[in-house]
Design a protein around this motif. Structure first.
Motif, PDB file in Angstrom:
ATOM      1  N   VAL B 171       0.860  -1.195   0.000  1.00 32.81           N
ATOM      2  CA  VAL B 171       0.000   0.000   0.000  1.00 32.81           C
ATOM      3  C   VAL B 171       0.899   1.249   0.000  1.00 32.81           C
ATOM      4  N   ILE B 172       1.984   1.160   0.754  1.00 35.23           N
ATOM      5  CA  ILE B 172       2.965   2.251   0.773  1.00 35.23           C
ATOM      6  C   ILE B 172       4.338   1.661   0.430  1.00 35.23           C
ATOM      7  N   PRO B 173       4.722   1.711  -0.841  1.00 35.50           N
ATOM      8  CA  PRO B 173       6.044   1.172  -1.190  1.00 35.50           C
ATOM      9  C   PRO B 173       7.166   2.045  -0.623  1.00 35.50           C
ATOM     10  N   SER B 174       8.345   1.470  -0.488  1.00 35.61           N
ATOM     11  CA  SER B 174       9.486   2.225   0.055  1.00 35.61           C
ATOM     12  C   SER B 174       9.793   3.461  -0.773  1.00 35.61           C
ATOM     13  N   THR B 175       9.419   3.397  -2.048  1.00 35.02           N
ATOM     14  CA  THR B 175       9.715   4.515  -2.943  1.00 35.02           C
ATOM     15  C   THR B 175       8.720   5.669  -2.787  1.00 35.02           C
ATOM     16  N   ASP B 176       7.718   5.496  -1.943  1.00 35.38           N
ATOM     17  CA  ASP B 176       6.652   6.511  -1.842  1.00 35.38           C
ATOM     18  C   ASP B 176       7.180   7.886  -1.479  1.00 35.38           C
ATOM     19  N   ASN B 177       8.014   7.941  -0.465  1.00 32.56           N
ATOM     20  CA  ASN B 177       8.635   9.218  -0.080  1.00 32.56           C
ATOM     21  C   ASN B 177       9.842   8.916   0.797  1.00 32.56           C
ATOM     22  N   LYS B 178      10.655   9.936   1.046  1.00 27.86           N
ATOM     23  CA  LYS B 178      11.923   9.741   1.748  1.00 27.86           C
ATOM     24  C   LYS B 178      11.717   9.118   3.135  1.00 27.86           C
ATOM     25  N   PHE B 179      10.664   9.519   3.791  1.00 25.03           N
ATOM     26  CA  PHE B 179      10.480   9.040   5.159  1.00 25.03           C
ATOM     27  C   PHE B 179       9.847   7.649   5.201  1.00 25.03           C
ATOM     28  N   ALA B 180       9.079   7.320   4.172  1.00 26.92           N
ATOM     29  CA  ALA B 180       8.584   5.947   4.067  1.00 26.92           C
ATOM     30  C   ALA B 180       9.772   5.023   3.820  1.00 26.92           C
ATOM     31  N   ALA B 181      10.750   5.499   3.032  1.00 28.13           N
ATOM     32  CA  ALA B 181      11.960   4.715   2.776  1.00 28.13           C
ATOM     33  C   ALA B 181      12.760   4.551   4.063  1.00 28.13           C
ATOM     34  N   VAL B 253       2.041   3.306   8.215  1.00 33.01           N
ATOM     35  CA  VAL B 253       0.844   2.535   8.570  1.00 33.01           C
ATOM     36  C   VAL B 253       0.108   2.164   7.288  1.00 33.01           C
ATOM     37  N   GLU B 254      -0.040   0.859   7.087  1.00 30.53           N
ATOM     38  CA  GLU B 254      -0.761   0.369   5.900  1.00 30.53           C
ATOM     39  C   GLU B 254      -2.019  -0.368   6.344  1.00 30.53           C
ATOM     40  N   LEU B 255      -3.132  -0.024   5.714  1.00 24.49           N
ATOM     41  CA  LEU B 255      -4.391  -0.697   6.030  1.00 24.49           C
ATOM     42  C   LEU B 255      -4.911  -1.389   4.772  1.00 24.49           C
ATOM     43  N   VAL B 256      -5.403  -2.594   4.945  1.00 23.64           N
ATOM     44  CA  VAL B 256      -5.982  -3.323   3.824  1.00 23.64           C
ATOM     45  C   VAL B 256      -7.375  -3.781   4.225  1.00 23.64           C
ATOM     46  N   ALA B 257      -8.392  -3.197   3.606  1.00 21.31           N
ATOM     47  CA  ALA B 257      -9.769  -3.606   3.880  1.00 21.31           C
ATOM     48  C   ALA B 257     -10.272  -4.386   2.676  1.00 21.31           C
ATOM     49  N   LEU B 258     -10.406  -5.697   2.849  1.00 14.51           N
ATOM     50  CA  LEU B 258     -10.875  -6.533   1.742  1.00 14.51           C
ATOM     51  C   LEU B 258     -12.392  -6.367   1.597  1.00 14.51           C
ATOM     52  N   LYS B 259     -12.980  -7.096   0.683  1.00 13.63           N
ATOM     53  CA  LYS B 259     -14.381  -6.901   0.304  1.00 13.63           C
ATOM     54  C   LYS B 259     -15.308  -6.730   1.515  1.00 13.63           C
ATOM     55  N   ASN B 260     -16.023  -5.616   1.515  1.00 16.77           N
ATOM     56  CA  ASN B 260     -17.019  -5.297   2.560  1.00 16.77           C
ATOM     57  C   ASN B 260     -16.475  -5.191   3.984  1.00 16.77           C
ATOM     58  N   PHE B 276       9.932  15.716  15.561  1.00 17.75           N
ATOM     59  CA  PHE B 276       9.579  15.762  14.140  1.00 17.75           C
ATOM     60  C   PHE B 276       8.722  14.536  13.894  1.00 17.75           C
ATOM     61  N   ASN B 277       7.487  14.746  13.499  1.00 15.18           N
ATOM     62  CA  ASN B 277       6.553  13.644  13.342  1.00 15.18           C
ATOM     63  C   ASN B 277       6.192  13.530  11.864  1.00 15.18           C
ATOM     64  N   LEU B 278       6.838  12.582  11.168  1.00 14.89           N
ATOM     65  CA  LEU B 278       6.715  12.499   9.714  1.00 14.89           C
ATOM     66  C   LEU B 278       6.223  11.112   9.370  1.00 14.89           C
ATOM     67  N   VAL B 279       4.941  11.026   9.141  1.00 15.64           N
ATOM     68  CA  VAL B 279       4.280   9.733   9.118  1.00 15.64           C
ATOM     69  C   VAL B 279       3.554   9.522   7.797  1.00 15.64           C
ATOM     70  N   THR B 280       3.641   8.312   7.273  1.00 21.85           N
ATOM     71  CA  THR B 280       2.895   7.984   6.052  1.00 21.85           C
ATOM     72  C   THR B 280       1.804   6.974   6.398  1.00 21.85           C
ATOM     73  N   LYS B 281       0.575   7.320   6.083  1.00 21.85           N
ATOM     74  CA  LYS B 281      -0.560   6.455   6.412  1.00 21.85           C
ATOM     75  C   LYS B 281      -1.454   6.310   5.205  1.00 21.85           C
ATOM     76  N   ARG B 282      -1.737   5.070   4.820  1.00 23.54           N
ATOM     77  CA  ARG B 282      -2.606   4.896   3.659  1.00 23.54           C
ATOM     78  C   ARG B 282      -3.384   3.591   3.785  1.00 23.54           C
ATOM     79  N   GLY B 283      -4.599   3.628   3.339  1.00 22.13           N
ATOM     80  CA  GLY B 283      -5.423   2.432   3.380  1.00 22.13           C
ATOM     81  C   GLY B 283      -5.885   2.080   1.984  1.00 22.13           C
ATOM     82  N   MET B 284      -6.149   0.778   1.782  1.00 21.46           N
ATOM     83  CA  MET B 284      -6.677   0.323   0.502  1.00 21.46           C
ATOM     84  C   MET B 284      -8.047  -0.273   0.786  1.00 21.46           C
ATOM     85  N   ALA B 285      -9.049   0.184   0.035  1.00 24.17           N
ATOM     86  CA  ALA B 285     -10.401  -0.321   0.262  1.00 24.17           C
ATOM     87  C   ALA B 285     -10.892  -1.069  -0.975  1.00 24.17           C
TER      88      ALA B 285
END
Lengths: 252, 472
Positions: B171-181, B253-260, B276-285
């Motif tokens: 959901v958040i690949p290492s290449t997403d941004n410097k801090f995700a890396a 933080v990666e979230l994966v919400a499968l069907k329903n 310094f609070n530099l956080v990457t958060k993403r969910g997949m629905a």
């Protein structure tokens, strides 16, 4: 002395003198009306007493039962017993009437004491009934989107819930229709008693038909120029403020 | 009545709740600075598989290659000195399953923060992370029987690779941004959660992230997978003491919400003013699924955080509700991303920011609806409240809408707490701090209703604390 006393108060804003040696004594148990043309310093007087910081106090004293309040913070003055019903009440979005009055009451309690919610709501509802306010109003944001009349009723509700020793009402009648005027006046009359003093600031005599004052003062150019019994309000209404200007402009 | 009860609880709070630390005593310490050796040390301590080691190494290369995003973000990022940070500190890798087994100083830390008490009252499970690793991790037995997995990142990758590996870093690949890396290279701790098909958690799971050491970087990694028709609420809290030097917190933080499935992720952070609070958060629905981020950012020196939802399946829903409070010397750079990738997807963003004194709030929003999609909806509201004239707020919405019957609504407002409002409230007997606190609570009132009761109380407390502190 059991009175609100203002002595030789001189106040200016941005170098312009507004109150000029203003003096007034309101003993507890009395209702005094302060009338006068626009721009004569009535609202300035109300705000200065309540501790508004925009005004420059040059000299004079304001005391509540002998205690100085001039120069104190607004909350300290409120705790000392002065309530100001605003001419233009401010809107506070997201803060319900019930929570606001409750917070204002809580601020008066000694540390560690809390408000009994059941008793609080009982009293709040009784007072709202007396002011013919819908109980649903408790959940509405304070003054937010209120009509002029609703705002003024809400001011009187707060005044009666906070039980001040001295009430200053600044143009409470403005924006009120005749029915609202009667209801609001009834609310105020219920609060009259030997333990409370009132200063009712108004431009028109109309309000004073319902809240009958003990003394009427006529203010002009920053000071009281004439005082008399309740009938003075009628005389003023009949003759108009031009009469005041003509009679007292020369002495100003 | 509930609102008035909340208000009662908000009186008389300890304004220094998170500001304490215990002497450092760590069994494992990766030293100062970041190199391949640092990464190797972490992998060795954790006895990681080769694929995880390679994942870290690749991420480190990406981190070095990527520039600081100062072309669009604040120059303050240049004040992070990566060579002076400590990347891994722990007392051991195995979290205790009971509070009795947790080392005394760590246990006292969490007791002072009220965690064991909250667990008894309303939580289904708790993980408490102290610097790099969880010191305590426990979940109710019945959930374990239903097949719910709630472990740290290392344990998750080691014991359940078949579940977590397919989604880890997807959901958040290492290449997403410097801090995700950076996180991908140095990650330790965090929560890995799997909720099986049809399992609906009635009570929330909670993680608490505590930084105790100075010059430290905390890089927890969280991955939550909610299988079809399941539901979970996860809450995280964070604090750190006030040190002289800057501290770095950079989570993924990666979230994966499968069907329903439904995932609700709640954050209440109360970082001290040098973090310094530099956080990457993403969910997949997926189809019919819902991902909801509720995000409260109080404290820190700089927070950059834009929770996102990738609406991948038809009918998926995404929501971000956020509150940010920037006091003197703080910059809250927050927002939301909604990426619509299927028909009939809806997203909702409500952002409220409060700037006090020299505090600064920035909202960055991205809503993406490509051309081939139909019947997608987005609603965005961002409101800013300014308290005193030095405060600053900026809004940068980026909305791309194409396609048929797609609708986007965007409303923004900026308001001020005026001196006249404060005077009015003070005339009723409230102190200046109480008056401001009431105005701010009023501003976020509608949003606060979306919170579970316990968290809205905590949030009101934090707001009151911040407002009390801001009256000079």
């Amino acid at each position: 002395m059991n009175a609100l006393e203002i002595k030789n108060l001189n106040v200016s804003i941005e170098g312009q003198s507004i109150l000029k040696d203003f003096s007034l004594t309101i003993p507890k148990g009395e209702v005094h009306a302060l009338m006068g043309p626009n721009g004569t310093g009535k609202s300035t007087l109300a705000k200065v007493m309540a501790g508004h910081e925009d005004y420059q106090v040059e000299s004079g004293t304001v005391t509540l039962d002998g205690e100085n309040i001039l120069g104190e913070e607004p909350d300290v003055i409120a705790h000392a017993g002065l309530f100001l019903a605003f001419q233009y009440p401010l809107e506070i979005p997201g803060v319900s009437i019930a929570n606001f009055i409750r917070a204002a009451r809580a601020a008066r309690l000694p540390n560690g004491e809390t408000i009994n919610a059941v008793e609080y709501y009982k009293e709040l509802y009784e007072k709202m009934d007396a002011l013919k306010m819908d109980r649903k109003f408790t959940a509405r944001s304070l003054n937010d989107g209120f009509s002029g009349g609703e705002k003024k009723r809400c001011e009187i509700l707060q005044m009666s819930m906070l039980d001040p020793a001295y009430c200053v009402m600044d143009e409470t009648d403005s924006g009120l229709d005749i029915d609202a005027l009667k209801t609001v006046s009834e609310g105020v009359n219920l609060m009259r008693g030997p333990e409370r003093g009132f200063l009712v600031i108004t431009h028109y005599q109309r309000l004073l038909d319902y809240i009958v004052p003990d003394v009427v003062h006529v203010m002009f150019d920053g000071r009281i120029v004439h005082s008399g019994p309740a009938e003075l309000a009628h005389e003023l209404e009949a003759k108009g403020y031009d009469w005041v200007k003509e009679s007292f402009a020369t002495t100003a | 009545m509930s609102n008035t009860e909340v208000q009662d609880d908000a009186i008389n709070v300890d304004t220094e709740k998170g500001n304490f630390s215990y002497p450092e005593d760590y069994a494992y310490d990766a030293g100062v600075g970041l190199s391949e050796d640092t990464i190797r040390y972490i992998s060795d301590v954790k006895k990681e598989d080769q694929w995880v080691r390679e994942f870290r190494q690749r991420a480190l290369e990406i981190f070095h290659k990527k520039d600081m995003p100062t072309n669009w973000a604040t120059k303050d990022l240049e004040n992070i000195h990566f060579d002076k940070i400590r990347y891994y500190l722990s007392k051991g890798q195995q979290p205790s399953r009971t509070w009795d087994e947790v080392p005394d100083d760590v246990k006292e830390t969490f007791e002072r923060l009220g965690i064991p008490e909250q667990e008894r009252k309303f939580l289904a499970g708790v993980e408490a992370q102290f610097d790099s690793e969880a010191a305590y991790s426990h979940m109710k037995e019945e959930l374990e029987k239903e097949g719910v997995i709630f472990v740290g990142s290392s344990e998750g990758l080691e014991k359940y690779p078949e579940i977590f590996r397919p989604y880890f870093g997807k959901v958040i690949p290492s290449t997403d941004n410097k801090f995700a890396a950076l996180n991908s290279a140095t990650f330790s701790g965090g929560s890995f959660i799997y909720v099986p098909k049809g399992v609906k958690l009635k009570q929330p799971l909670q993680a608490y992230f505590r930084i105790n050491a100075e010059n430290f970087g905390q890089f927890e990694r969280t991955l939550i997978i909610a299988d079809e028709d399941s539901e979970i609420t996860y809450m995280e809290g964070c604090t750190a003491p006030k040190f002289e030097t800057a501290t770095l917190h950079s989570a993924v933080v990666e979230l994966v919400a499968l069907k329903n499935a439904k995932i609700q992720y709640i954050t209440v952070q109360n970082w001290s003013s040098n973090v310094f609070n530099l956080v990457t958060k993403r969910g997949m629905a997926d189809e019919g699924a819902e991902v909801k981020w509720i995000d409260c950012n109080i404290g820190s020196r700089l927070t950059m955080k834009y929770p996102g939802v990738v609406l991948k399946g038809r009918g998926a829903r995404g929501e971000v509700l956020s509150i940010a409070l920037a006091n003197d010397g703080q910059h809250q750079d927050t927002g939301a991303k909604m990426i619509h990738l299927a028909d009939d997807t809806t997203s909702n963003i409500i952002s409220k920011s409060i700037s006090i004194g020299e505090g600064r709030s920035t909202y960055r929003g991205q809503v993406h609806m490509p051309k081939h999609l139909k019947n997608c909806k987005n609603n965005t509201e961002c409101d800013a409240l300014l308290i005193n004239t030095h405060s600053r707020t900026d809004t940068y919405p980026a909305i791309t809408t194409r396609g048929q019957n797609n609708t986007v609504q965007h409303e923004a407002s900026v308001s001020k707490v005026s001196a006249e409002q404060i005077f009015y409230m003070m005339q009723r007997g409230l102190s200046e701090g109480e008056a401001m606190s009431l105005a701010v609570n009023g501003f976020v009132h509608e949003l606060l209703k979306a919170f579970p009761m316990e968290y809205s109380v905590e949030l009101k407390r934090l707001i009151d604390m911040e407002m009390e502190g801001s009256v000079g």
